[in-house]
Scaffold this motif. Structure first.
Motif, mmCIF file in Angstrom:
data_model
loop_
_atom_site.group_PDB
_atom_site.id
_atom_site.type_symbol
_atom_site.label_atom_id
_atom_site.label_comp_id
_atom_site.label_asym_id
_atom_site.label_seq_id
_atom_site.Cartn_x
_atom_site.Cartn_y
_atom_site.Cartn_z
ATOM 1 N N ALA A 153 23.149 35.110 60.698
ATOM 2 C CA ALA A 153 23.181 33.393 60.767
ATOM 3 C C ALA A 153 22.886 33.065 59.381
ATOM 4 C CB ALA A 153 22.503 32.734 61.701
ATOM 5 N N LEU A 154 22.201 33.596 58.667
ATOM 6 C CA LEU A 154 21.597 33.235 57.192
ATOM 7 C C LEU A 154 22.673 33.725 56.118
ATOM 8 C CD1 LEU A 154 17.963 34.081 57.265
ATOM 9 C CD2 LEU A 154 19.150 32.133 57.757
ATOM 10 N N ASN A 162 22.049 37.592 45.752
ATOM 11 C CA ASN A 162 21.438 38.099 46.953
ATOM 12 C C ASN A 162 20.042 37.427 47.141
ATOM 13 O OD1 ASN A 162 21.751 39.930 48.966
ATOM 14 N ND2 ASN A 162 20.540 41.515 48.130
ATOM 15 N N ARG A 163 19.909 36.147 46.877
ATOM 16 C CA ARG A 163 18.822 35.382 47.270
ATOM 17 C C ARG A 163 19.081 34.112 48.158
ATOM 18 N NH1 ARG A 163 18.522 36.886 41.548
ATOM 19 N NH2 ARG A 163 16.217 38.041 41.233
ATOM 20 N N LEU A 164 18.087 33.596 48.851
ATOM 21 C CA LEU A 164 18.261 32.628 49.527
ATOM 22 C C LEU A 164 18.713 31.448 48.835
ATOM 23 C CD1 LEU A 164 15.871 32.785 52.606
ATOM 24 C CD2 LEU A 164 18.389 33.111 52.618
ATOM 25 N N ARG A 247 17.051 42.112 48.000
ATOM 26 C CA ARG A 247 17.185 41.806 49.331
ATOM 27 C C ARG A 247 16.751 40.168 49.107
ATOM 28 N NH1 ARG A 247 13.002 41.131 52.525
ATOM 29 N NH2 ARG A 247 11.092 42.197 52.153
ATOM 30 N N PRO A 248 17.121 39.251 50.063
ATOM 31 C CA PRO A 248 16.636 37.855 50.022
ATOM 32 C C PRO A 248 15.296 37.828 50.489
ATOM 33 C CG PRO A 248 18.515 38.292 51.634
ATOM 34 C CD PRO A 248 18.408 39.319 50.746
ATOM 35 N N ARG A 249 14.616 36.826 50.290
ATOM 36 C CA ARG A 249 13.292 36.387 50.817
ATOM 37 C C ARG A 249 13.151 35.003 51.039
ATOM 38 N NH1 ARG A 249 10.299 41.167 49.465
ATOM 39 N NH2 ARG A 249 11.219 42.613 48.038
ATOM 40 N N THR A 255 10.925 29.222 45.088
ATOM 41 C CA THR A 255 10.521 29.808 43.571
ATOM 42 C C THR A 255 11.995 30.185 43.041
ATOM 43 O OG1 THR A 255 10.924 32.076 44.735
ATOM 44 C CG2 THR A 255 8.723 31.114 44.765
ATOM 45 N N ASP A 256 11.479 30.556 41.540
ATOM 46 C CA ASP A 256 12.625 30.573 40.759
ATOM 47 C C ASP A 256 12.967 32.058 40.841
ATOM 48 O OD1 ASP A 256 10.539 31.925 39.356
ATOM 49 O OD2 ASP A 256 10.524 30.417 37.587
#
Length: 426
Positions: A153-154, A162-164, A247-249, A255-256
C-alpha cells in the motif's frame, strides 16, 4: 525444498549465505547485510591502523594507499549488493505489514465506536463509519497485492529515489480521509428513510460546507505533483544531486537524503497531521456533512505547503571546485605540480546527501585532462579521510601531458563540477 530442509536441520544453514528471503530464516537477507557491514567496518578500521597490508606494498605509501582503496571498494560493493537484496526482501515483506496495520486500524475504530456507544447507543452513523473503514481497508489491501514487490500500500508514496516522499504521503493521507468521509455520507444516505434526512445529507456535500478542506486537498495534491516536477528538472539540470537509497524508511518523511532532520519536511508533516486530526474530530461530531475545516486552519496549511515548496527549490546545489593545489607533506619543499604528485581539490558539494557509503564514495572520479582518476579511499578509524564533501586528494597520473590541463570532479550522483585549469610541469 532446500528451505524446508534447512528448517528441519537436514541442510547446511551456510548454504543460504545471507541471501535467503525467508522471514524466519536466521541467514536471511537482513542477516547477510548485517554481517557484510560488520566485516567491512572491521576491515576498514584494520587498514586505518596499518594492519593487513601485504609486504609487497607496505614499503610504498602510494602503492599501499591504492591497494587499500581497491580492497575497500570491492568490499563496499559487496555490502551494497547485500543492501539491495535486503531492501528488496524488506519491500516484499512490507505488503503484509501494511495490510496488518490497515486492518488493525479498522479494529481500533470498532473498539472506539463500541466504547463510545455505551449509554449513547449504536447509530446509523457508526455503522456507516465502520463499513466505510472496511471498504477503504479492502481497497488498500487489494492495491497492495498488485504492488506487492514495491512495498504494498505504500508503493504510491515511494519516490523514484526509493525513499518515502513527504509530499505524496501528506497528499495520500488527505485523499484517504476525504474518501472515507464521502463514503460515510454515502452510507448514511443509503440508510436514510425520510426525505428531510436525505436532503440534509445531500446539503452536507455542498461546497460551502467543505470549502476549506477541499482547498487543502487541492493544494497538497498540487504540491505533490509540482514537487516531483521540480525535483526532476533540477536533477536533469545538474542543480540537484540525488542518490538512490537501498530501501525506504519511515524517517524519510522528516529528514533529507542524508538523514538529517529537515525543517521544511517536519513542519509540513506536523501541521497537516494536526489539521487531519481536527478534520477527523469534526467528522466524528458531524457525520452528516463534509468536515468544515476553518479558514484560519486552512490558511495555516497553505502557508506550510508554501514553505515546503520553497524548501524544495532551495535545497541542493551543483558541486563547485574553488581551487586546486599541490598536496604537501611535512618536510616537502615547495614546488609546482608535476606528474606523480598528489593534488588537493578544494570546493563544496563533492559528496551528495545520501552518498556517504563507501560504495558511493568509490564511484567518484576526477578528470585530469583526458585521464579519469578514481578518487582513492583513505580510511581512518570510524570513517574516511578522503574523499570528503569539501576536499579531494588524487594523484596526477603519468599519462597526463605537461602543460595547462583542466580538472573536473564527477560525483557519485553523476553530476560534473566546473572545470578548473592548472599547470602541470615536467
Amino acid at each position: 525444498m532446500a528451505v524446508q530442509e534447512a528448517r528441519q536441520g537436514g541442510a547446511d544453514p551456510a548454504a543460504h549465505e545471507g541471501g535467503c528471503t525467508c522471514g524466519d530464516c536466521p541467514h536471511g537477507a537482513r542477516e547477510g547485510h548485517r554481517r557484510a557491514v560488520a566485516a567491512f567496518l572491521l576491515k576498514r578500521d584494520e587498514y586505518a591502523t596499518g594492519q593487513g597490508l601485504p609486504a609487497a606494498v607496505a614499503h610504498s605509501a602510494s602503492a599501499s594507499r591504492q591497494w587499500v582503496s581497491e580492497e575497500l571498494a570491492q568490499a563496499a560493493e559487496a555490502v551494497a549488493e547485500r543492501g539491495r537484496a535486503e531492501g528488496a526482501a524488506w519491500l516484499a515483506r512490507l505488503r503484509q505489514r501494511t495490510a496488518v496495520v490497515v486492518w488493525a486500524g479498522v479494529v481500533v475504530l470498532l473498539l472506539v465506536q463500541a466504547l463510545t456507544a455505551i449509554g449513547a447507543g449504536w447509530t446509523s452513523a457508526r455503522t456507516a463509519g465502520l463499513l466505510s473503514a472496511v471498504l477503504v481497508a479492502g481497497a488498500l489491501t487489494a492495491a497492495s497485492w498488485f504492488h506487492r514487490a514495491r512495498g504494498g500500500a505504500l508503493a504510491p508514496v515511494i519516490g523514484e529515489d526509493n525513499r518515502l516522499s513527504t509530499s505524496r504521503a501528506v497528499a495520500g493521507s488527505w485523499v484517504l480521509f476525504l474518501a472515507f468521509a464521502v463514503l460515510v455520507l454515502v452510507g448514511r444516505l443509503a440508510a436514510a428513510s425520510g426525505h428531510r434526512e436525505r436532503d440534509a445529507l445531500i446539503d452536507g456535500l455542498e461546497l460551502a460546507r467543505g470549502a476549506g478542506v477541499v482547498t487543502v486537498l487541492a493544494v497538497v495534491c498540487g504540491i505533490a505533483v509540482l514537487v516531483r516536477r521540480v525535483v526532476g528538472l533540477r536533477v536533469q539540470g545538474q542543480r540537484l544531486q540525488k542518490v538512490r537509497a537501498h530501501r525506504p524508511r519511515a524517517a524519510d518523511l522528516l529528514t533529507d537524503d542524508s538523514g538529517r532532520g529537515s525543517f521544511a519536511d517536519i513542519q509540513y508533516v506536523v501541521i497537516n497531521g494536526v489539521a487531519l486530526a481536527f478534520a477527523a474530530v469534526r467528522l466524528a461530531r458531524r457525520p452528516d456533512q463534509l468536515p468544515d475545516l476553518p479558514w484560519g486552519l486552512a490558511v495555516v496549511v497553505l502557508v506550510s505547503a508554501g514553505t515546503y515548496l520553497a524548501g524544495k527549490y532551495a535545497e541542493g546545489g551543483r558541486p563547485v571546485i574553488l581551487s586546486v593545489v599541490r598536496a604537501r607533506e611535512a618536510g616537502d619543499l615547495d614546488a609546482p605540480i608535476r606528474t606523480g604528485d598528489d593534488i588537493e581539490i578544494r570546493g563544496t558539494g563533492f559528496v551528495p546527501a545520501g552518498a556517504q557509503g563507501a560504495d558511493r564514495l568509490a564511484r567518484m572520479v576526477v578528470r585530469v585532462g583526458a585521464v579519469n582518476v578514481h578518487v582513492p579511499l583513505v580510511p581512518v578509524v570510524g570513517g574516511f579521510d578522503n574523499p570528503t564533501d569539501d576536499l579531494l586528494t588524487v594523484p596526477v597520473p603519468a599519462e597526463v601531458e605537461p602543460g595547462r590541463v583542466d580538472v573536473q570532479v564527477v560525483t557519485a550522483a553523476g553530476v560534473e563540477t566546473n572545470r578548473y585549469t592548472v599547470d602541470i610541469t615536467e
